[in-house]
Design a protein around this motif. Structure first.
Motif, PDB file in Angstrom:
ATOM      1  N   TYR A 146       0.829  -1.202   0.000  1.00 34.11           N
ATOM      2  CA  TYR A 146       0.000   0.000   0.000  1.00 34.11           C
ATOM      3  C   TYR A 146       0.861   1.248   0.000  1.00 34.11           C
ATOM      4  CZ  TYR A 146      -4.032  -2.898   0.928  1.00 34.11           C
ATOM      5  OH  TYR A 146      -5.012  -3.832   0.842  1.00 34.11           O
ATOM      6  N   PRO A 147       0.807   2.017  -1.081  1.00 32.97           N
ATOM      7  CA  PRO A 147       1.615   3.232  -1.126  1.00 32.97           C
ATOM      8  C   PRO A 147       1.133   4.324  -0.187  1.00 32.97           C
ATOM      9  CG  PRO A 147       0.230   3.063  -3.075  1.00 32.97           C
ATOM     10  CD  PRO A 147       0.009   1.813  -2.308  1.00 32.97           C
ATOM     11  N   ARG A 148      -0.108   4.232   0.233  1.00 27.43           N
ATOM     12  CA  ARG A 148      -0.651   5.312   1.050  1.00 27.43           C
ATOM     13  C   ARG A 148      -1.577   4.691   2.081  1.00 27.43           C
ATOM     14  NH1 ARG A 148      -4.876   9.108   0.241  1.00 27.43           N
ATOM     15  NH2 ARG A 148      -4.327  11.193   0.980  1.00 27.43           N
ATOM     16  N   ALA A 149      -1.040   4.458   3.267  1.00 29.98           N
ATOM     17  CA  ALA A 149      -1.807   3.731   4.271  1.00 29.98           C
ATOM     18  C   ALA A 149      -1.870   4.507   5.573  1.00 29.98           C
ATOM     19  CB  ALA A 149      -1.162   2.372   4.517  1.00 29.98           C
ATOM     20  N   PRO A 150      -2.989   4.385   6.284  1.00 27.26           N
ATOM     21  CA  PRO A 150      -3.062   5.017   7.598  1.00 27.26           C
ATOM     22  C   PRO A 150      -2.089   4.346   8.571  1.00 27.26           C
ATOM     23  CG  PRO A 150      -5.215   4.223   6.846  1.00 27.26           C
ATOM     24  CD  PRO A 150      -4.206   3.634   5.944  1.00 27.26           C
ATOM     25  N   LEU A 151      -1.837   5.025   9.690  1.00 29.66           N
ATOM     26  CA  LEU A 151      -0.815   4.532  10.611  1.00 29.66           C
ATOM     27  C   LEU A 151      -1.421   3.686  11.729  1.00 29.66           C
ATOM     28  CD1 LEU A 151       1.259   7.809  10.965  1.00 29.66           C
ATOM     29  CD2 LEU A 151       1.709   5.858   9.476  1.00 29.66           C
TER      30      LEU A 151
ATOM     31  N   ALA B 141      -7.453  15.241   3.313  1.00 25.83           N
ATOM     32  CA  ALA B 141      -7.832  14.157   2.417  1.00 25.83           C
ATOM     33  C   ALA B 141      -8.297  12.944   3.181  1.00 25.83           C
ATOM     34  CB  ALA B 141      -6.651  13.798   1.523  1.00 25.83           C
ATOM     35  N   ALA B 142      -9.452  12.468   2.831  1.00 21.88           N
ATOM     36  CA  ALA B 142      -9.903  11.211   3.415  1.00 21.88           C
ATOM     37  C   ALA B 142      -9.177  10.081   2.703  1.00 21.88           C
ATOM     38  CB  ALA B 142     -11.403  11.081   3.279  1.00 21.88           C
ATOM     39  N   PHE B 143      -9.465   8.916   3.105  1.00 19.88           N
ATOM     40  CA  PHE B 143      -8.699   7.795   2.618  1.00 19.88           C
ATOM     41  C   PHE B 143      -9.636   6.741   2.074  1.00 19.88           C
ATOM     42  CE2 PHE B 143      -5.442   4.806   2.264  1.00 19.88           C
ATOM     43  CZ  PHE B 143      -5.877   3.599   2.784  1.00 19.88           C
ATOM     44  N   GLY B 144      -9.237   6.158   0.972  1.00 15.85           N
ATOM     45  CA  GLY B 144      -9.993   5.006   0.511  1.00 15.85           C
ATOM     46  C   GLY B 144     -11.285   5.354  -0.193  1.00 15.85           C
ATOM     47  N   GLY B 145     -11.242   6.232  -1.161  1.00 12.34           N
ATOM     48  CA  GLY B 145     -12.455   6.426  -1.949  1.00 12.34           C
ATOM     49  C   GLY B 145     -13.094   7.769  -1.759  1.00 12.34           C
TER      50      GLY B 145
ATOM     51  N   VAL C 165       6.838  -5.245   8.147  1.00 14.92           N
ATOM     52  CA  VAL C 165       7.808  -4.728   9.112  1.00 14.92           C
ATOM     53  C   VAL C 165       8.508  -3.492   8.570  1.00 14.92           C
ATOM     54  CG1 VAL C 165       9.887  -5.305  10.379  1.00 14.92           C
ATOM     55  CG2 VAL C 165       8.110  -7.009  10.068  1.00 14.92           C
ATOM     56  N   ASP C 166       8.565  -3.389   7.239  1.00 16.52           N
ATOM     57  CA  ASP C 166       9.279  -2.251   6.658  1.00 16.52           C
ATOM     58  C   ASP C 166       8.330  -1.123   6.357  1.00 16.52           C
ATOM     59  OD1 ASP C 166      11.720  -4.162   4.993  1.00 16.52           O
ATOM     60  OD2 ASP C 166      12.037  -2.473   6.377  1.00 16.52           O
ATOM     61  N   LEU C 167       8.148  -0.253   7.312  1.00 18.97           N
ATOM     62  CA  LEU C 167       7.233   0.860   7.087  1.00 18.97           C
ATOM     63  C   LEU C 167       8.015   2.128   6.820  1.00 18.97           C
ATOM     64  CD1 LEU C 167       4.225   1.839   7.265  1.00 18.97           C
ATOM     65  CD2 LEU C 167       4.801   2.603   9.562  1.00 18.97           C
ATOM     66  N   ARG C 168       7.599   2.839   5.813  1.00 20.62           N
ATOM     67  CA  ARG C 168       8.167   4.149   5.564  1.00 20.62           C
ATOM     68  C   ARG C 168       7.053   5.169   5.796  1.00 20.62           C
ATOM     69  NH1 ARG C 168      11.751   7.292   2.037  1.00 20.62           N
ATOM     70  NH2 ARG C 168      10.427   9.055   1.503  1.00 20.62           N
ATOM     71  N   VAL C 169       7.378   6.241   6.461  1.00 18.75           N
ATOM     72  CA  VAL C 169       6.363   7.268   6.673  1.00 18.75           C
ATOM     73  C   VAL C 169       6.679   8.455   5.771  1.00 18.75           C
ATOM     74  CG1 VAL C 169       5.399   8.920   8.308  1.00 18.75           C
ATOM     75  CG2 VAL C 169       5.855   6.576   9.024  1.00 18.75           C
ATOM     76  N   ASN C 170       5.753   8.812   4.929  1.00 16.96           N
ATOM     77  CA  ASN C 170       5.964   9.924   4.014  1.00 16.96           C
ATOM     78  C   ASN C 170       5.406  11.212   4.594  1.00 16.96           C
ATOM     79  OD1 ASN C 170       7.225   8.556   1.885  1.00 16.96           O
ATOM     80  ND2 ASN C 170       5.260   7.753   1.209  1.00 16.96           N
ATOM     81  N   VAL C 171       6.214  12.260   4.523  1.00 18.63           N
ATOM     82  CA  VAL C 171       5.794  13.582   4.982  1.00 18.63           C
ATOM     83  C   VAL C 171       5.380  14.374   3.741  1.00 18.63           C
ATOM     84  CG1 VAL C 171       6.507  15.682   6.159  1.00 18.63           C
ATOM     85  CG2 VAL C 171       7.428  13.470   6.879  1.00 18.63           C
ATOM     86  N   ILE C 172       4.111  14.643   3.624  1.00 18.55           N
ATOM     87  CA  ILE C 172       3.596  15.285   2.408  1.00 18.55           C
ATOM     88  C   ILE C 172       2.889  16.584   2.773  1.00 18.55           C
ATOM     89  CG2 ILE C 172       2.122  14.962   0.401  1.00 18.55           C
ATOM     90  CD1 ILE C 172       2.293  11.990   0.876  1.00 18.55           C
ATOM     91  N   PRO C 173       3.282  17.690   2.152  1.00 22.97           N
ATOM     92  CA  PRO C 173       2.577  18.943   2.426  1.00 22.97           C
ATOM     93  C   PRO C 173       1.082  18.767   2.191  1.00 22.97           C
ATOM     94  CG  PRO C 173       4.490  19.370   1.070  1.00 22.97           C
ATOM     95  CD  PRO C 173       4.361  17.886   1.168  1.00 22.97           C
TER      96      PRO C 173
END
Lengths: 108, 876
Positions: B139-144, B256-260, B323-331
């Protein structure tokens, strides 16, 4: 030759006949105000005087600068003979206009 | 000396207004009087009189020096413009219209670009607000997860504050009709982080866990904007809540909401503190937002977060998503806008092409006129007029025409923007910012000015260039050559600018055609979907299932209804619900479970949707927890060795819905692949589980109804049936499947329409331009043509030569336009469906279309060659 004078031009000439060589913008306006009760704006007066000068009815003489004027010179206005004649012609016309009225203002 | 002079600024103003020759004397007089009056009545009155006298000067004595000359010059120039308009109204109308179309197109797209991409969000210092999204291989864009969120909230240095939100729906009772609301659940810092304060009442306070903050829209719509709503107690989702305040209208706290579907929440409440405590990582559900600390850039924040997450990942043994989570900081703004940015800018570039085409058309029109007026210009120069003055006159003319065109363009832009908004896809972000404001008007002004310079300067310079004596002699051939070069350049440029828009249109047409034909795996028409909420679903799964069955029975009785089923999500309706699944064999060898969509469905679901069951059966009412259906994609992935899907039936799988423990289920059927998420994405692996045994635990319950005639027409009857079957039921999000499909395609349809609109305009303008170029050329060379015909040339051959040479120019333009066309294609990016940006067939078709249009535009005016009468032309 005697072209018509506008009212303001006539007033200016009339003021000049009463004034000496010290006539310039400020004093001419004061004279007109004193004689007719009418206040004339600086711009209008200068325009009228310019037209008179173009027609040779008055001439200018640049005076001395004074501190009162922030160091600026005065432009003196002197009545030329042609100007006097024009005023007299204008006065004659006016007398005819008025002549139809009786002394008490009634006609007939 | 008495007193002080008049204020400097006042004398400067008067000085500007007075003719230079009289300035000294007039100013002197005024100063004299000022001093005298100041002594008598004070400086203030004296200044007022000073200014009053000064302001009358332009109206009596005449305006000041160079201004006076300029004014009288300009009024002369403008009178010239008036003469032009009266003399050639058709030409002027054509020019104004052309500019209007060009400026209008560019301005309308700029309005959209400004609203969506440029306008800052309406928070405090919006550039400092960022969204934090998790990224995993799947998932390129997932909640935490809670664990990861707490790491960010506690240990992250680059952030001044961190907050999170989540959303669901709940039934609002009390007062008027019950209403299903979208509810946002936030951590306490959320609104402070954004800098949004309530406009009525107060904010959410951790002391009052049952506090409710209303959106402005809800407040107006349901409570009539009554300020006394604060303190009112309402029933939301079965819980008693107190209204604490109302949010402002002009600030939008919905990121932005997520998932639709993008939801604007109707009401906000605090998350219970327990929800975000601890380091649980089994489910990712928090949408996190942060505000950067002063002086920290996004890049630096990202680097610091990357380092932090690397450290954290080492200590994590298990996490939802891997296990490999990356957190993206997006304006925040970029997150809201997502991939639209590139597309919009490319569109903007393309529409500037339209503007250029319009400007060059007008330049060509004016060039022709300048040729005609060359003698007039030469005479005036011979009589002593300066070239600068003449150029200025021509520029004033161009300016006046441009202004008129610009005004027409703004009006056109306004209409176009209204149209675009009406057609805009519902998930278009920041629609409320798309307005014609000062910035847009400034842009229109600049565009108009640039256009005026463009089309005014070239003819002006050319027209006044020559030596007067030279121009008075008839040197038409020299003038012609220069003009010809310019005309040829215009043709090539206009074609090159139009091609990208045509190609873009072609690509979108193919994408949409492909999408409309795609096999969804379920019926596109004659299906109605709705969400249903009851105040009380009962105390157990069995009770909830019974109520569901009541509804199903009620709706099934409506004439025209084929079948009805329930599900926790609707295909194409938005909303994710996932879990993991692996076959028994994979479990035995401890293979990683596969991520899959999880759908709880009732038995009627598949027939309501007209979905294919390829093997086995659908659920029955007696099925218990331990059965499952797989879709074909999942079946093949989980059981790669089986050829025949029938062999999958009977196999055992291990299923774990999100946040739940895995358990074993027997596969009782395999369905065809279904496009659950969007029309353009390929079907994802899905596992279906029976709804009834879990009926009471669902967050969302959607009804899916198959009808045998028009879906929209069936809606009222279905609503009525549901209400009768389950009193107190509230229906929401009632949508037919074609609506959902349309919504899924809306963004593309919109892009297609926009491209078609501007592509059409560009091609039309280019065709007009080409027509004008050829017509002019034919007219100018009438004499030469006459001679050639007289000495034996055949008109048809001359016509072919003309068409041929222009055709070459068009081909040249096409060749130049290919690269920009590919760029536009790339810019369309994810909007394309099953077609490449540089698709050869589309490019060829666009080129062919352009060529046909070009040849037609050439042939029509060039036909006059056929009617050449050598005697006539030679006589003239």
């Amino acid at each position: 030759m005697p072209k018509k004078l506008s009212e303001l031009e006539a007033l200016a000439l009339a003021a000049l006949t009463r004034m000496g060589p010290d006539a310039y913008g400020v004093t001419i306006r004061e004279e007109i105000a004193r004689g007719t009760g009418r206040s004339v704006s600086t711009g209008s007066l200068y325009k009228a005087i310019h037209r008179l000068e173009e027609r040779g009815l008055v001439r200018f003489e640049i005076g001395e600068p004074t501190p009162e004027r922030g160091g600026r010179a005065k432009k003196h206005v002197l009545l030329a003979p042609a100007g006097r004649r024009a005023l007299e012609a204008s006065a004659r016309r006016f007398r005819w206009v008025v002549g139809g009225l009786q002394a008490d203002g009634s006609t007939g | 000396m008495s007193g002080r002079p008049p204020p400097g600024w006042a004398s400067r103003i008067v000085s500007l207004l007075t003719r230079r020759s009289e300035r000294d004397f007039v100013l002197g007089d005024l100063e004299e009087e000022f001093r005298a009056r100041a002594r008598r009545t004070g400086r203030l009155r004296a200044t007022l009189v000073y200014l009053a006298e000064g302001l009358r000067i332009p109206f009596t004595l005449g305006p000041g020096g160079s201004a006076s000359d300029l004014l009288s010059g300009l009024s002369g120039d403008l009178r010239g413009v008036g003469r032009t308009v009266r003399g050639s109204p058709g030409l002027v109308a054509a020019i104004v219209l052309t500019i209007g179309v060009g400026v209008g197109s560019a301005t309308s797209v700029f309005t959209v670009v400004r609203g969506i991409l440029l306008e800052p969000l309406d928070f405090d210092e919006p550039d400092r607000v960022v969204a934090l999204w998790g990224e995993t291989p799947d998932y390129p864009r997932a909640p935490l997860t809670v664990g990861d969120y707490n790491v960010l909230a506690d240990d992250a240095q680059p952030f001044a504050s961190v907050a999170a939100s989540w959303g669901n729906t709940a039934l609002l009772l009390g007062g008027a009709n019950p209403e299903q609301l979208s509810v946002g659940w936030v951590t306490p810092e959320y609104f402070d982080l954004l800098g949004i304060a309530p406009v009525v009442g107060g904010g959410l306070d951790p002391e009052l866990e049952s506090g409710l903050l209303l959106s402005h829209d809800l407040w107006v719509r349901r409570y009539g904007a009554d300020p006394d709503v604060v303190g009112r107690v309402v029933d939301l989702g079965g819980a008693s809540m107190t209204v604490v305040g109302v949010l402002p209208d002009d600030r939008n706290p919905n990121l932005a909401a997520f998932g639709g579907d993008r939801t604007d929440y109707d009401a906000w409440r605090l998350q219970p503190p327990g929800w975000t405590e601890g380091d649980d990582r089994s489910v990712g559900w928090l949408r996190a937002t942060a505000r950067l600390r002063d002086g920290v850039t996004v890049a630096r924040a990202q680097a610091e977060i990357d380092a932090l997450m690397r450290r954290v990942n080492e200590t994590v043994t298990e996490r939802d998503g891997g296990v490999d989570l990356r957190v993206n900081v997006i304006p925040a703004r970029d997150d809201l806008v997502k991939s639209m940015g590139r597309t919009l800018w490319i569109l903007f570039g393309a529409v500037c092409g339209v503007l250029l085409i319009a400007a060059s058309n007008v330049a060509h029109l004016l060039l022709g006129r300048v040729e005609i007026r060359r003698r007039e210009m030469a005479v005036r120069r011979a009589l002593g007029g300066s070239r600068a003055r003449l150029v200025r006159q021509l520029l004033v003319e161009s300016g006046a025409l441009a202004m008129a065109g610009g005004a027409a363009g703004v009006a056109l832009a306004w209409g176009t923007v209204e149209l675009l908004l009406r057609m805009a896809p519902p998930d278009l972000p920041r629609v409320e910012s798309i307005v014609l404001n000062d910035t847009v008007l400034a842009f229109a002004l600049v565009a108009t000015g640039a256009t005026a310079l463009l089309f005014g300067l070239v003819p002006a310079l050319r027209g006044t260039r020559s030596d007067p004596a030279d121009a008075l002699a008839d040197h038409r051939s020299t003038a012609d050559r220069g003009h010809q070069r310019f005309s040829r350049a215009i043709v090539v440029a206009q074609v090159a600018l139009s091609l990208p828009l045509l190609a873009g249109t072609g690509l979108m047409v193919r994408s949409l055609a492909g999408l409309t034909a795609v096999d969804l795996g379920f019926a596109r028409e004659r299906v109605v979907t709705f969400a249903v909420e009851l105040p009380d679903w009962g105390a157990s799964d069995a009770e909830a299932a019974a109520r569901m069955r009541d509804v199903e029975r009620g709706v099934a009785g409506v004439p025209g209804v084929r079948a009805i089923g329930f599900a926790n999500r609707v295909p194409l309706g938005g909303g994710l619900y996932t879990g993991t699944v692996r076959s028994a064999r994979m479990a035995a060898s401890d293979d990683e479970p596969r991520e899959a969509s999880v759908r709880y469905v009732s038995p009627g679901y598949f027939s309501a949707l007209d979905a294919r069951i390829l093997a086995g059966r659908a659920f029955t009412t007696t099925d218990s927890l331990d059965v499952a259906l797989l879709d074909e994609v999942a079946a093949r992935r989980l059981f790669p060795e089986t050829r025949d899907l029938h062999d999958v039936v009977g196999e055992t799988v291990e299923v774990a819905a999100i946040g739940q423990d895995p358990y074993r289920a027997r596969v009782v059927g395999v369905t065809g692949p279904m496009r659950q998420a969007t029309v353009d994405e390929p079907p994802v692996e899905t596992v279906f589980l029976p709804m009834y045994p879990r009926a009471g635990q669902q967050n969302f319950r959607y009804g899916v109804v198959g009808v045998d005639r028009d879906a929209a027409a069936a809606v009222p009857a279905i609503r009525e049936a549901v209400r009768r079957a389950a009193p107190g039921a509230v229906l929401a999000r009632v949508r037919t499947m074609d609506e959902l499909v349309d919504r899924s395609l809306a963004a593309r349809r919109f892009s297609l329409t926009v491209m078609l609109l501007f592509g059409g305009v560009a091609t039309l303008l280019a065709a007009i331009g080409l027509h004008g170029v050829v017509a002019y050329s034919v007219r100018r060379r009438a004499r030469e043509t006459g001679i050639r015909v007289a000495i034996g040339a055949r008109p048809r051959e001359l016509l072919n030569a003309t068409v041929g040479s222009t055709g070459l120019l068009v081909l040249g333009g096409i060749a130049l336009g290919v690269v920009p066309a590919v760029v536009v294609g790339r810019g369309l990016g994810s909007l394309l469906f099953e077609v490449q940006p540089a698709d050869p067939r589309t490019l060829l078709a666009s080129a062919a279309f352009m060529l046909v249009v070009g040849l037609a535009s050439t042939w029509v005016p060039a036909r006059r060659i056929l009617r050449t009468d050598p005697v006539e032309t030679l006589r003239r």
